[in-house]
Design a protein around this motif. Structure first.
Motif, PDB file in Angstrom:
ATOM      1  N   GLY A   1       1.233   1.926  -3.600  1.00  0.00           N
ATOM      2  CA  GLY A   1      -0.049   2.259  -4.217  1.00  0.00           C
ATOM      3  C   GLY A   1      -0.464   3.689  -3.965  1.00  0.00           C
ATOM      4  O   GLY A   1      -0.991   4.371  -4.848  1.00  0.00           O
ATOM      5  N   LYS A   2      -0.216   4.184  -2.766  1.00  0.00           N
ATOM      6  CA  LYS A   2      -0.548   5.571  -2.438  1.00  0.00           C
ATOM      7  C   LYS A   2       0.267   6.546  -3.275  1.00  0.00           C
ATOM      8  O   LYS A   2      -0.230   7.562  -3.746  1.00  0.00           O
ATOM      9  CB  LYS A   2      -0.311   5.833  -0.961  1.00  0.00           C
ATOM     10  CG  LYS A   2      -1.374   5.258  -0.040  1.00  0.00           C
ATOM     11  CD  LYS A   2      -1.101   5.687   1.390  1.00  0.00           C
ATOM     12  CE  LYS A   2      -2.212   5.181   2.308  1.00  0.00           C
ATOM     13  NZ  LYS A   2      -1.981   5.590   3.702  1.00  0.00           N
ATOM     14  N   LYS A   3       1.516   6.227  -3.489  1.00  0.00           N
ATOM     15  CA  LYS A   3       2.369   7.132  -4.263  1.00  0.00           C
ATOM     16  C   LYS A   3       1.928   7.199  -5.706  1.00  0.00           C
ATOM     17  O   LYS A   3       1.875   8.283  -6.318  1.00  0.00           O
ATOM     18  CB  LYS A   3       3.813   6.644  -4.165  1.00  0.00           C
ATOM     19  CG  LYS A   3       4.820   7.578  -4.833  1.00  0.00           C
ATOM     20  CD  LYS A   3       6.240   7.082  -4.607  1.00  0.00           C
ATOM     21  CE  LYS A   3       7.228   8.021  -5.263  1.00  0.00           C
ATOM     22  NZ  LYS A   3       8.617   7.567  -5.073  1.00  0.00           N
ATOM     23  N   ARG A   4       1.591   6.058  -6.300  1.00  0.00           N
ATOM     24  CA  ARG A   4       1.144   6.042  -7.694  1.00  0.00           C
ATOM     25  C   ARG A   4      -0.205   6.745  -7.850  1.00  0.00           C
ATOM     26  O   ARG A   4      -0.435   7.438  -8.846  1.00  0.00           O
ATOM     27  CB  ARG A   4       1.031   4.601  -8.182  1.00  0.00           C
ATOM     28  CG  ARG A   4       2.401   3.924  -8.302  1.00  0.00           C
ATOM     29  CD  ARG A   4       2.253   2.478  -8.706  1.00  0.00           C
ATOM     30  NE  ARG A   4       3.559   1.835  -8.813  1.00  0.00           N
ATOM     31  CZ  ARG A   4       3.727   0.535  -9.074  1.00  0.00           C
ATOM     32  NH1 ARG A   4       2.641  -0.229  -9.231  1.00  0.00           N
ATOM     33  NH2 ARG A   4       4.941   0.032  -9.164  1.00  0.00           N
ATOM     34  N   GLU A   5      -1.112   6.583  -6.917  1.00  0.00           N
ATOM     35  CA  GLU A   5      -2.418   7.250  -6.981  1.00  0.00           C
ATOM     36  C   GLU A   5      -2.253   8.760  -6.888  1.00  0.00           C
ATOM     37  O   GLU A   5      -2.948   9.528  -7.584  1.00  0.00           O
ATOM     38  CB  GLU A   5      -3.298   6.738  -5.844  1.00  0.00           C
ATOM     39  CG  GLU A   5      -4.687   7.347  -5.800  1.00  0.00           C
ATOM     40  CD  GLU A   5      -5.529   6.934  -6.999  1.00  0.00           C
ATOM     41  OE1 GLU A   5      -6.534   7.599  -7.288  1.00  0.00           O
ATOM     42  OE2 GLU A   5      -5.165   5.896  -7.640  1.00  0.00           O
ATOM     43  N   LYS A   6      -1.341   9.232  -6.126  1.00  0.00           N
ATOM     44  CA  LYS A   6      -1.090  10.661  -5.989  1.00  0.00           C
ATOM     45  C   LYS A   6      -0.537  11.252  -7.280  1.00  0.00           C
ATOM     46  O   LYS A   6      -0.935  12.341  -7.709  1.00  0.00           O
ATOM     47  CB  LYS A   6      -0.130  10.895  -4.831  1.00  0.00           C
ATOM     48  CG  LYS A   6       0.120  12.369  -4.525  1.00  0.00           C
ATOM     49  CD  LYS A   6       1.028  12.510  -3.312  1.00  0.00           C
ATOM     50  CE  LYS A   6       1.258  13.969  -2.997  1.00  0.00           C
ATOM     51  NZ  LYS A   6       2.145  14.142  -1.824  1.00  0.00           N
TER      52      LYS A   6
ATOM     53  N   GLN B   1      -3.685  14.375 -13.939  1.00  0.00           N
ATOM     54  CA  GLN B   1      -5.031  14.735 -14.388  1.00  0.00           C
ATOM     55  C   GLN B   1      -5.331  16.206 -14.143  1.00  0.00           C
ATOM     56  O   GLN B   1      -5.963  16.874 -14.950  1.00  0.00           O
ATOM     57  CB  GLN B   1      -6.069  13.862 -13.667  1.00  0.00           C
ATOM     58  CG  GLN B   1      -6.056  12.402 -14.109  1.00  0.00           C
ATOM     59  CD  GLN B   1      -7.085  11.585 -13.346  1.00  0.00           C
ATOM     60  OE1 GLN B   1      -7.695  12.084 -12.404  1.00  0.00           O
ATOM     61  NE2 GLN B   1      -7.273  10.333 -13.784  1.00  0.00           N
TER      62      GLN B   1
ATOM     63  N   ARG C   1      -0.977  10.023 -10.346  1.00  0.00           N
ATOM     64  CA  ARG C   1      -2.022   9.983 -11.380  1.00  0.00           C
ATOM     65  C   ARG C   1      -2.954  11.174 -11.257  1.00  0.00           C
ATOM     66  O   ARG C   1      -3.313  11.806 -12.250  1.00  0.00           O
ATOM     67  CB  ARG C   1      -2.792   8.671 -11.252  1.00  0.00           C
ATOM     68  CG  ARG C   1      -3.817   8.451 -12.365  1.00  0.00           C
ATOM     69  CD  ARG C   1      -4.544   7.147 -12.154  1.00  0.00           C
ATOM     70  NE  ARG C   1      -5.321   7.187 -10.931  1.00  0.00           N
ATOM     71  CZ  ARG C   1      -6.533   7.738 -10.862  1.00  0.00           C
ATOM     72  NH1 ARG C   1      -7.075   8.308 -11.921  1.00  0.00           N
ATOM     73  NH2 ARG C   1      -7.192   7.722  -9.727  1.00  0.00           N
ATOM     74  N   ARG C   2      -3.372  11.504 -10.038  1.00  0.00           N
ATOM     75  CA  ARG C   2      -4.262  12.634  -9.824  1.00  0.00           C
ATOM     76  C   ARG C   2      -3.577  13.958 -10.162  1.00  0.00           C
ATOM     77  O   ARG C   2      -4.204  14.890 -10.664  1.00  0.00           O
ATOM     78  CB  ARG C   2      -4.745  12.670  -8.389  1.00  0.00           C
ATOM     79  CG  ARG C   2      -5.675  11.496  -8.042  1.00  0.00           C
ATOM     80  CD  ARG C   2      -6.136  11.593  -6.600  1.00  0.00           C
ATOM     81  NE  ARG C   2      -7.038  10.506  -6.266  1.00  0.00           N
ATOM     82  CZ  ARG C   2      -7.598  10.326  -5.062  1.00  0.00           C
ATOM     83  NH1 ARG C   2      -7.316  11.208  -4.094  1.00  0.00           N
ATOM     84  NH2 ARG C   2      -8.401   9.318  -4.843  1.00  0.00           N
TER      85      ARG C   2
ATOM     86  N   HIS D   1       0.814  -1.208   0.000  1.00  0.00           N
ATOM     87  CA  HIS D   1       0.000   0.000   0.000  1.00  0.00           C
ATOM     88  C   HIS D   1       0.849   1.261   0.000  1.00  0.00           C
ATOM     89  O   HIS D   1       0.411   2.304  -0.469  1.00  0.00           O
ATOM     90  CB  HIS D   1      -0.971  -0.011   1.180  1.00  0.00           C
ATOM     91  CG  HIS D   1      -0.395   0.560   2.445  1.00  0.00           C
ATOM     92  ND1 HIS D   1       0.316  -0.194   3.339  1.00  0.00           N
ATOM     93  CD2 HIS D   1      -0.443   1.819   2.942  1.00  0.00           C
ATOM     94  CE1 HIS D   1       0.667   0.559   4.350  1.00  0.00           C
ATOM     95  NE2 HIS D   1       0.231   1.795   4.137  1.00  0.00           N
TER      96      HIS D   1
END
Length: 557
Positions: free
Chosen positions: A542-547, A553, A549-550, A539
């Motif tokens: 995962g948190k780093k990649r989600e940040k 965008q 991506r946003r 996780h």
């Protein structure tokens, strides 16, 4: 301080020394008796000498001029057996000792009377002592008999002669754990030669180390002897621990009604295995023999024996106060001392003497406290002898250590070696040398003193009694991995298993929790390495990649 002040102290000491004869008799020590001897001589116990020193001392004792001959001396030394003897060697030694049993004697004081001058008596004593030493040396050389390094200082034997002559009752104190090693039978023969009216007694001190059945075995042994020696069992340590009032003890000496006469008035044929109290012992001294030419109406009791058997401790236990100094180092008492216990009883403490006796090795004398442990040079033989007597599990339970088992290919039931025990003990206690190795000599001194003091207890059986039946050890309290799995097996198992397998075995039983995040089913828990996971990914990644991506965008918008 002025120069005058410095010299005044020296003058005072000199005046006191020059006029000490003017002091009253009550202030005099026994060594100040005017019997023609110079008691200020060096009272240094001499039990061990190399061949050269022994030759020079013998020549000096004989008064011979050896200056011109000493350059032609050739000293030949022989290796003496040390350590543990086999059963066949022990049997051969015992047969040899029984054959020459009557040849081991104590030196006799030559005849003297009122017409003998002090110079003549001193010369006769030196000549008799020299002849005695020659007889023992010849016996050792021709028959190959190994003996105790007996006392070689004539002054100590002069102390014994005077104690025997002054005493009405001669008490030989021995260690109850090994009585025959400390018992000098020829001493009692010399006492009877001095006077047939003198009484002889064997006091088995430290008898609290023995059980009731063990004391009964020794009591039966002495009862069945031809000489029928009178023996009593005593414990100076237990008597000293009793906190009795000094005045009440003194009154008990005067009141015979406080002591059971049926118990204490034992004939020569009667023996008891019970521990005697100080009151019973004093009552025996007072009623067994009365009257002496040394002091009319009083009885003098002389206490003799080896060093470190408890002579001084016995006197302090009887008097319930510290009359004489006590030390675990052999040879603490230098001169015999007289202690007036009551109006009709005088105790005489003789310095500890190493009598000539048969012995298997020097190590046997070390573990029995006859020779000083602090002056020991080679610790391997006495420690090996202790290991042959004390089982492995007793040593492990006593010291809280794990002694390595024999490696593969050796006898699994053999006793530990001195290196195996001392390495484990020294590592456990933090006894290390400057090079980072275990300090085995220091650890050996602690273990040997524990054996002498009774922390490691081993009692010798009387002749004719099976040793294994006489002294039994309790079984091991519990079976530990170190006691069941040899060291080489444990080390091999650890090398084969490996660190990664150990981690896998530890984390395999971790509980994995399941939960919902929004509409997605995720798993949470720990990986084998201990990192947390969310879903199929770790996780924190995962948190780093989600940040990221946003963030992309937001820029595109």
């Amino acid at each position: 301080m002025s120069k005058k002040g410095k010299s005044s102290l020296g003058r005072a000491l000199i005046r006191d020394r020059m006029h000490k004869g003017a002091r009253p008799d009550s202030f005099r020590h026994t060594t100040e008796l005017k019997d023609g001897y110079d008691w200020s001589t060096n009272m240094q116990s001499i039990t061990e000498q190399n061949d050269l020193d022994e030759f020079l001392a013998t020549a000096e004792l004989a008064g011979a001029d050896f200056t011109a001959e000493k350059l032609n001396i050739r000293v030949v030394t022989e290796l003496k057996p040390t350590g543990v003897l086999s059963e066949a060697e022990k049997k051969a030694q015992n047969d040899l000792y029984q054959q020459h049993k009557d040849s081991i004697r104590v030196p006799r004081r030559p005849y003297w009377d009122a017409r003998t001058t002090p110079e003549e008596l001193a010369a006769n004593e030196r000549e008799s002592f020299l002849a005695w030493r020659r007889e023992l040396a010849e016996l050792q050389e021709t028959e190959g008999i190994h003996m105790t390094p007996y006392e070689k200082n004539l002054e100590f034997w002069r102390q014994l002669w005077r104690v025997v002559e002054r005493s009405d009752i001669v008490v030989q104190i021995v260690d109850a754990r090994n009585p025959n090693l400390f018992l000098c039978e020829d001493l009692f023969a010399y006492v009877r030669e001095t006077s047939p009216h003198k009484k002889c007694l064997v006091l088995l001190n430290k008898a609290d180390f023995l059980t009731e059945s063990q004391r009964k075995s020794w009591s039966d042994y002495f009862k069945n002897r031809k000489d029928e020696l009178k023996v009593v069992f005593f414990s100076a340590l237990e008597e000293a621990a009793a906190k009795d009032d000094v005045e009440e003890v003194s009154e008990s000496y005067r009141d015979d009604g406080l002591i059971s006469g049926d118990f204490i008035r034992l004939s020569v044929e009667e023996y008891s295995s019970a521990l005697w109290t100080k009151d019973q012992l004093v009552h025996l001294f007072r009623t067994w023999h009365t009257g002496t030419k040394y002091k009319a109406g009083s009885t003098t009791v002389g206490l003799c024996g080896y060093p470190n058997v408890g002579k001084s401790s016995t006197i302090n236990a009887i008097t319930q106060c510290k009359k004489v100094s006590v030390s675990s180092t052999p040879g603490k008492t230098k001169h015999f001392q007289t202690i007036i216990l009551c109006e009709d009883l005088i105790l005489c403490d003789c310095p500890g003497l190493v009598f000539p006796n048969f012995v298997s090795s020097k190590a046997e004398m070390v573990i029995n406290g006859i020779l000083s442990i602090d002056q020991l040079r080679d610790h391997v033989p006495p420690v090996s002898l202790v290991l042959s007597q004390i089982p492995r599990h007793i040593l492990e339970e006593t010291y809280g250590i794990c002694i390595p088992h024999p490696p593969e290919g050796e006898d699994p039931d053999r006793p530990p070696t001195s290196a195996e025990l001392l390495n484990a003990y020294s590592y456990n206690r933090g006894f290390m040398t400057s090079s980072g190795q275990p300090d085995n000599p220091r650890g050996a001194r602690y273990i040997l003193k524990d054996y002498v003091n009774g922390k490691l207890k081993y009692c010798i059986a009387p002749p004719g009694i099976d040793q294994d039946e006489y002294h039994k050890y309790p079984p091991p309290k519990r079976s530990t991995p170190s006691a069941t799995i040899p060291v080489h097996v444990r080390m091999t198992k650890e090398r084969v298993l490996g660190t990664e397998d150990i981690d896998h075995e530890f984390f395999k039983d971790q509980i994995v929790k399941v939960g919902f995040k929004g509409r997605h089913l995720v798993k949470s828990g720990l990986t084998a390495s201990g990192a947390s996971i969310v879903g199929d990914k770790k996780h924190h990644k995962g948190k780093k990649r989600e940040k990221l991506r946003r963030l992309h965008q937001h820029k595109d918008a």
